[in-house]
Design a protein around this motif. Sequence first.
Motif, PDB file in Angstrom:
ATOM      1  N   VAL A  23      -4.653   9.494  -2.943  1.00  0.00           N
ATOM      2  CA  VAL A  23      -3.871   9.541  -1.705  1.00  0.00           C
ATOM      3  C   VAL A  23      -2.446   9.132  -2.056  1.00  0.00           C
ATOM      4  O   VAL A  23      -2.188   7.990  -2.421  1.00  0.00           O
ATOM      5  N   ASP A  24      -1.536  10.072  -1.964  1.00  0.00           N
ATOM      6  CA  ASP A  24      -0.174   9.933  -2.479  1.00  0.00           C
ATOM      7  C   ASP A  24       0.647   8.922  -1.684  1.00  0.00           C
ATOM      8  O   ASP A  24       0.944   9.118  -0.510  1.00  0.00           O
ATOM      9  N   LYS A  25       1.027   7.836  -2.349  1.00  0.00           N
ATOM     10  CA  LYS A  25       1.870   6.805  -1.730  1.00  0.00           C
ATOM     11  C   LYS A  25       3.240   6.705  -2.402  1.00  0.00           C
ATOM     12  O   LYS A  25       3.980   5.745  -2.176  1.00  0.00           O
ATOM     13  N   ALA A  84       4.744  13.291  -4.279  1.00  0.00           N
ATOM     14  CA  ALA A  84       5.902  13.304  -3.379  1.00  0.00           C
ATOM     15  C   ALA A  84       7.189  12.828  -4.032  1.00  0.00           C
ATOM     16  O   ALA A  84       8.262  13.382  -3.781  1.00  0.00           O
ATOM     17  N   VAL A  85       7.104  11.829  -4.875  1.00  0.00           N
ATOM     18  CA  VAL A  85       8.319  11.243  -5.435  1.00  0.00           C
ATOM     19  C   VAL A  85       9.079  12.231  -6.310  1.00  0.00           C
ATOM     20  O   VAL A  85      10.309  12.152  -6.433  1.00  0.00           O
ATOM     21  N   THR A  86       8.376  13.188  -6.916  1.00  0.00           N
ATOM     22  CA  THR A  86       9.039  14.113  -7.840  1.00  0.00           C
ATOM     23  C   THR A  86       9.943  15.112  -7.113  1.00  0.00           C
ATOM     24  O   THR A  86      10.736  15.808  -7.749  1.00  0.00           O
ATOM     25  N   LYS A  87       9.842  15.176  -5.793  1.00  0.00           N
ATOM     26  CA  LYS A  87      10.732  16.047  -5.021  1.00  0.00           C
ATOM     27  C   LYS A  87      12.141  15.468  -4.940  1.00  0.00           C
ATOM     28  O   LYS A  87      13.083  16.178  -4.599  1.00  0.00           O
ATOM     29  N   SER A 257       8.373  -1.990   8.829  1.00  0.00           N
ATOM     30  CA  SER A 257       8.639  -1.005   7.783  1.00  0.00           C
ATOM     31  C   SER A 257       7.453  -0.943   6.821  1.00  0.00           C
ATOM     32  O   SER A 257       6.580  -1.819   6.828  1.00  0.00           O
ATOM     33  N   TYR A 258       7.413   0.088   6.013  1.00  0.00           N
ATOM     34  CA  TYR A 258       6.349   0.321   5.023  1.00  0.00           C
ATOM     35  C   TYR A 258       4.965   0.411   5.675  1.00  0.00           C
ATOM     36  O   TYR A 258       3.959   0.026   5.084  1.00  0.00           O
ATOM     37  N   GLY A 259       4.903   0.933   6.883  1.00  0.00           N
ATOM     38  CA  GLY A 259       3.628   1.021   7.579  1.00  0.00           C
ATOM     39  C   GLY A 259       2.622   1.926   6.890  1.00  0.00           C
ATOM     40  O   GLY A 259       1.416   1.693   6.952  1.00  0.00           O
ATOM     41  N   GLU A 260       3.081   2.987   6.201  1.00  0.00           N
ATOM     42  CA  GLU A 260       2.191   3.948   5.565  1.00  0.00           C
ATOM     43  C   GLU A 260       1.930   3.640   4.092  1.00  0.00           C
ATOM     44  O   GLU A 260       1.153   4.340   3.444  1.00  0.00           O
ATOM     45  N   THR A 261       2.572   2.605   3.560  1.00  0.00           N
ATOM     46  CA  THR A 261       2.496   2.351   2.121  1.00  0.00           C
ATOM     47  C   THR A 261       1.124   1.862   1.688  1.00  0.00           C
ATOM     48  O   THR A 261       0.643   2.206   0.597  1.00  0.00           O
ATOM     49  N   PHE A 262       0.478   1.067   2.518  1.00  0.00           N
ATOM     50  CA  PHE A 262      -0.848   0.529   2.182  1.00  0.00           C
ATOM     51  C   PHE A 262      -1.835   0.926   3.275  1.00  0.00           C
ATOM     52  O   PHE A 262      -1.506   0.896   4.461  1.00  0.00           O
ATOM     53  N   GLY A 263      -3.049   1.257   2.886  1.00  0.00           N
ATOM     54  CA  GLY A 263      -4.013   1.777   3.840  1.00  0.00           C
ATOM     55  C   GLY A 263      -3.837   3.277   3.984  1.00  0.00           C
ATOM     56  O   GLY A 263      -2.903   3.877   3.427  1.00  0.00           O
ATOM     57  N   PHE A 264      -4.727   3.913   4.735  1.00  0.00           N
ATOM     58  CA  PHE A 264      -4.677   5.363   4.937  1.00  0.00           C
ATOM     59  C   PHE A 264      -4.208   5.682   6.349  1.00  0.00           C
ATOM     60  O   PHE A 264      -4.668   5.062   7.312  1.00  0.00           O
ATOM     61  N   THR A 265      -3.333   6.662   6.464  1.00  0.00           N
ATOM     62  CA  THR A 265      -2.916   7.129   7.779  1.00  0.00           C
ATOM     63  C   THR A 265      -3.962   8.096   8.331  1.00  0.00           C
ATOM     64  O   THR A 265      -4.851   8.569   7.608  1.00  0.00           O
ATOM     65  N   ALA A 266      -3.834   8.414   9.610  1.00  0.00           N
ATOM     66  CA  ALA A 266      -4.767   9.358  10.237  1.00  0.00           C
ATOM     67  C   ALA A 266      -4.707  10.719   9.550  1.00  0.00           C
ATOM     68  O   ALA A 266      -5.738  11.373   9.346  1.00  0.00           O
ATOM     69  N   GLU A 268      -3.879  11.299   6.419  1.00  0.00           N
ATOM     70  CA  GLU A 268      -4.489  11.188   5.092  1.00  0.00           C
ATOM     71  C   GLU A 268      -6.012  11.187   5.176  1.00  0.00           C
ATOM     72  O   GLU A 268      -6.696  11.786   4.335  1.00  0.00           O
ATOM     73  N   VAL A 269      -6.553  10.524   6.193  1.00  0.00           N
ATOM     74  CA  VAL A 269      -8.007  10.516   6.377  1.00  0.00           C
ATOM     75  C   VAL A 269      -8.500  11.904   6.751  1.00  0.00           C
ATOM     76  O   VAL A 269      -9.539  12.372   6.242  1.00  0.00           O
ATOM     77  N   GLU A 270      -7.760  12.581   7.616  1.00  0.00           N
ATOM     78  CA  GLU A 270      -8.147  13.937   8.006  1.00  0.00           C
ATOM     79  C   GLU A 270      -8.160  14.864   6.791  1.00  0.00           C
ATOM     80  O   GLU A 270      -9.055  15.706   6.644  1.00  0.00           O
TER      81      GLU A 270
END
Length: 586
Positions: A23-25, A84-87, A257-266, A268-270
């Motif tokens: 899961v890309d963070k 994502a970071v490579t963009k 801030s950094y809400g999506e950095t740790f844990g999975f978002t909806a 990402e789970v989908e």
Amino acid sequence: MTKSIAKGESSFSDLVGDGSYYVDKTESFIQLFDKESKTKVQLFTRPRRFGKSLYLSTLKSFLEMNYNDQCDCSYQEKLFEGLAVTKHHEFCEKFMGKFPVISISLRYAYSLESFNSSVFCLAQSISETANQMDYLDKFSLSIGERNFLNLVRHPEENKNLNENVILYLDFLCQLVVKYIGKKPIVLIDEYDVPLQKTFHKDYYVEFKDKLAAVLGKALKDSTNVYKSIITGCLRIAKESIFTGFNNFDVNSLSSLSYGETFGFTAIEVESLLNYYQLNSYKDVFKRWYDGYRIAEKEIYCPWDVLSYILDLKANIKATPLSYWNHTGDYGFLKELFEIQPLVFETDFAKLLNHEEISINLKEDLSYQEISSINDPNFFWTLLFHCGYLTLVHNYVQGKESTLRIPNESIFGCFLELSKWYMSTKNNNFNYVSSYLVKSLYDADTSGIEKSINNLLANYSSFCDCSKNSDKESYYHAFMNGCFSSCLNINDYEYASNIELGKGRADICFYNRNIENSNGLGIILEIKLLKSENETDKTIEDGLNQIINSEYAQGLLERRFDLNKVNCFCLAFLGKKVKVGFKEFKP
């Protein structure tokens, strides 16, 4: 070929190298090294198993240079291909494979035996990193530098370890700056584990000060460090370990801030569920493992999500479990709860009823404050930072915060804690339940109603009974829980759904000591009311069922030394009960 799930893998290179699902963070790296930011030391606190160690490993893999050829980034280009970071080409040119990295885990940097043993474990944690920095050996270190590096790598040989350990991390940073020519990025994982594990020891303060000195020497003024990222579960007060740190910032569960950095978002789970063809379980995952609100983002517990996917892959009929609760030792939470549990009783009852509680969130904790648990706000704050509660609204300093249990998985954790709550160790529960038993033997219907209504108000969660479930079974189970907690099995014979006469009695019990019971047995028939207008008829039907189905007669035949039975019908409506009584004698 379907990618595997590497649950618990904390090495990014191993995870990606093995072809496991990632899961890309990496998008957050841009924000972390924002050119406008002056922050040199950044602390991230999240609950256990939210991906902190994997995140630091990913950072290390992205940033760390090839020490033999500082211009070679081919390793990162292959490892991070498509992420994502490579963009962000300009960012990658500046940071990818461009820094020396010193990475340390403090997971085992403590001992439960003594202060000196803990200092040695702390030194060992740093020495493990020093031993991996073999690239330093090719440089012409001075005799003093080489001798001290040997002591860092072999702390068992250091006769002045208590004093010298303070210099260890800073010394490694100095060597990197001097011989590599760049300030290192320092990554420190699980900084608070040594504090959590030793806070109840008499050497806690001394050891805490030693750890603070080690970190402070290397990071306080950041003269030999480009940037430091620190992770842990708890946000410990700056005064206790980060005193005097300049350019220091904390990102916790209450930050924006950094809400999506740790844990999975909806999302990402989908994506995970789509990939493993488990879309039909979307609502189950949401109910059980979603519910965390971090920086206005909807966040799932990653450990639970991956665990349940693995179980479903093995058995498509697998039921969801509270996997996360069994991944760490948080026994100290129970210890703190049981010091003064009645302090938390009102709010605890609300949470068990799926309600919200309002507290003054203590953003800066210290273990001394936590262990002297006179203020319940500290306990609920601790549960919040550990991941057992989540914010309903954004945190606002100086105002009360509203907290709730995030999901079904964590609700199960609270039910485990509630085993004390509904036990004779809880004086309030013990008093009410004992009064209930006495009222049953005295045929005091008003006393029975008063006791059960009290128990329902404080110890039940009527919301657990869904619209489609059997509510009568719910009340039956609740009464079973009450009696099983308060009736000593050595003194009472207790049975639920026992075959008596021409059917099954809901609940019956009697005192094994015939002198104490006066030859009296108890039978309860549980009924559900649809409205108060039905009360009298429902109670009459319930009492007639006990007599006509020969439950009472069957109990007397089963136990020859009983000579009469107190028969009760308990008619429930919401969190209220009405009681009917009839005595049976042969």
